[in-house]
Design an enzyme around this catalytic site. Structure first.
Site, PDB file in Angstrom:
ATOM      1  N   PHE A 157       1.674  39.438  24.331  1.00 35.74           N
ATOM      2  CA  PHE A 157       2.957  38.788  24.082  1.00 35.74           C
ATOM      3  C   PHE A 157       4.094  39.600  24.699  1.00 35.74           C
ATOM      4  O   PHE A 157       4.111  40.831  24.608  1.00 35.74           O
ATOM      5  CB  PHE A 157       3.243  38.735  22.584  1.00 35.74           C
ATOM      6  N   ASP A 158       5.066  38.910  25.231  1.00 32.84           N
ATOM      7  CA  ASP A 158       6.352  39.532  25.551  1.00 32.84           C
ATOM      8  C   ASP A 158       7.070  39.694  24.210  1.00 32.84           C
ATOM      9  O   ASP A 158       6.690  39.078  23.205  1.00 32.84           O
ATOM     10  CB  ASP A 158       7.121  38.591  26.497  1.00 32.84           C
TER      11      ASP A 158
END
Lengths: 243, 369
Positions: free
Chosen positions: B214-215
């Site tokens: 995930f960012d």
């Protein structure tokens, strides 16, 4: 009166179409949107082919002595409903009335009534609730009975169900993929994607092409049904659309 | 030069060796062995799909689960009737795997492990095919599902109407689609969603461990910090993060999905399988560990969310790092990063959320954050 051999005769109880109300004209009942949709399909069929004989033929059946025949007829014309025939019958004579009138599908809001009729071999279904008018007639088919006919709760009307769905398929075939006034929706409740595939293929072999398909594989039916908002549901014996 | 500062608490050494990707991407020319198929059928009838409220429901569209570019072209060039005719004609030809395929296979691997440990539990991944395809394509899709031995028992083919209502009815935890508009609709309804794209280059991914990356900003967290960065620049951003170090960031659209993954991870930990856990999560952020990263970590900790590896790139390109991690899917809100990841063979999904959607210019590489 429509061509007796070719029309799809659909009978609805007046109790479902009209709400008892004071005054000369009855209020609109649960089946009202259904009748409007059936009418729309007929209109579109005739647009395509003015000589079309495969049309819905609506029969209104009154078994309720509470409703007066004159008010039924005047209400029908007040709302501009196209009704082929009125039958004033009694609860006891209901099935006979249906058979005599060559009814291919009987629609009711009364579960017991619908069950009783289907056990005598006349295809019967419960009406769904429509809060808002729909663009098309939405017919839901329950795939479970198609896939496992031995588990059909009402085997008596199985033949009637198959021939009705073939005729319906023919009618659906008159229209293209988009913009059809008639939508066929398949739902399978139990069984996985394989059995839904079998249902799709079986229906296709009977000449009925499905527009939408939902395979629930055991998930609760309620939330999906409330989204699908069918006018009626076929092929599951008689089930309560509110389930 | 990529400089990665090490936070003594969270950041671990990367010791990832990609495993060969044998059958997780079955070529559609492969013949299915008769016995295997029967066995598969046997398994399928014994295991029922879980109830939606108990499961982590992942809804995928047909265009991301399989490769349908050819059919898409037929649709665009010749219209819907011809498209459906084509599909029916080719009904017995299974589609090839699409960008979401390895991810879905990995979910099934996790399910197999969960079933071993908790045979009665319904806390599993439930994969649902949600497509606004017409039911005429249904038989081809089902044939393809069977061909690839996918355990997808639930689907909605809406025949053109919006699938969003069905996503809610299935209590969907994550929706993956090729259609950005549908994804935006889902996000607006509070459903974690991302757009996926087909890439030509795909690096091999693990068959035994699901890896999800995930960012941070505008994915796990809200886009509040990105707003400041874009409006006022880097210095203001740093200042703001420092001043607010002890204030939790607000949650972003994918937080719930990370949470769902964490719950399943804990089930493995409870059976002593922390080291062998078939789920691994990564944070890959442009924040820098020594400064702005602290707020991100504190927020995760306060939310009770564990993330296995946090990678602070301080503005460096994400592609090379992702290529080392080999996640089955990587979520980012900026197309620049999604494309960068894809160039290096990582399946990246775009989360069209937050202020970045209004800015189309790519960031300059090396911009420190």
């Amino acid at each position: 009166m429509k061509d007796a051999d070719r029309a799809l005769v659909v009978a609805v109880t007046t109790r479902a179409v009209f709400d008892a109300a004071a005054g000369d004209v009855y209020g609109m009942g649960v089946a009202f949107p259904l009748l409007q949709s059936l009418q729309k399909v007929n209109e579109r069929l005739l647009e395509k082919n003015p000589a079309e004989s495969l049309l819905f033929d609506v029969v209104l059946i009154a078994t309720d002595s509470q409703q007066q025949s004159s008010r039924i007829i005047s209400s029908t014309s007040h709302y501009g409903l196209e009704v082929g025939r009125f039958c004033f019958s009694s609860r006891e004579d209901l099935v006979e009335t249906l058979v005599v009138n060559n009814v291919q599908l009987f629609l009711s809001t009364d579960r017991d009534e619908a069950l009783q009729v289907s056990q005598k071999g006349v295809l019967s279904a419960l009406l769904g609730r429509q809060e808002a008018p729909s663009e098309s007639l939405r017919v839901m088919l329950c795939g479970d009975a198609i896939v496992r006919p031995d588990c059909d709760p009402v085997p008596a009307s199985r033949g009637a169900a198959q021939s009705f769905s073939a005729r319906l398929g023919e009618m659906r075939g008159r229209f293209g993929v988009s913009g059809s006034p008639l939508s066929i929706v398949l739902v399978t409740s139990s069984g996985g994607s394989k059995s839904c595939g079998v249902a799709l293929q079986t229906l296709r072999s009977r000449g009925l092409s499905v527009d939408e398909a939902y395979c629930l594989a055991g998930a609760p039916r309620g939330p999906i049904l409330s989204l699908l908002r069918p006018h009626f549901l076929l092929g599951d014996g008689v089930i309560d659309l509110e389930d | 030069m990529v400089k990665m500062s090490l936070d003594p608490v969270q950041v671990k050494e990367l010791n990832v060796s990609p495993s060969p990707n044998g059958d997780s991407r079955a070529s559609w020319e492969e013949e299915e062995v008769e016995e295997e198929e029967e066995d598969r059928l046997g398994i399928a009838t014994k295991t029922k799909p879980p109830k939606p409220e108990n499961a982590v429901t992942v809804a995928v569209s047909s265009r991301v689960l399989f490769r349908t570019e050819l059919e898409q072209r037929v649709f665009e060039q010749k219209g819907v009737e011809e498209y459906l005719r084509y599909q029916i004609e080719h009904e017995n030809e299974p589609f090839a795997p699409g960008p979401a395929f390895p991810f879905v296979k990995a979910l099934e691997t996790v399910n197999a492990r969960l079933r071993e440990l908790y045979p009665q539990s319904e806390e599993l991944f439930d994969i649902v095919l949600v497509t606004y395809n017409h039911a005429h394509v249904g038989i081809r899709l089902i044939n393809t599902i069977n061909h690839h031995n996918l355990f997808i028992e639930r689907f909605c083919m809406t025949g053109g109407s919006s699938p969003i209502g069905y996503l809610k009815a299935w209590q969907t935890n994550l929706y993956l689609s090729a259609d950005a508009d549908k994804v935006r609709e889902a996000l607006a309804e509070g459903i974690a969603a991302a757009t996926m794209f087909m890439t030509e280059k795909l690096t091999e991914v693990s068959e035994s461990q699901l890896r999800v990356a995930f960012d941070g900003d505008a994915v796990l967290f809200s886009d509040e910090s990105e707003r400041i960065f874009k409006a006022h620049g880097l210095d203001k951003f740093f200042q703001h993060e420092q001043d607010n170090e002890d204030t939790l960031l607000d949650h972003g659209p994918l937080k719930g999905f990370l949470e769902a993954l964490g719950k399943l991870q804990k089930k493995f930990y409870a059976k002593g399988q922390r080291l062998d856990c078939p789920i691994r999560t990564y944070l890959v952020t442009a924040r820098s560990a020594a400064s702005s990263g602290i707020r991100a970590l504190k927020t995760l900790r306060a939310w009770g969310l564990e993330i296995d590896e946090a990678l602070f790139l301080a503005g460096a390109p994400k592609g090379p790092m992702l290529e080392k991690i080999r996640p089955h899917i990587y979520f980012d809100d900026q197309m620049f990063h999604v494309e960068g990841a894809a160039e290096m063979g990582t399946v990246a999904a775009h989360v069209p959320y937050g202020v970045a959607q209004k800015h189309n210019q790519p960031q300059k590489p090396g911009a420190r954050k």
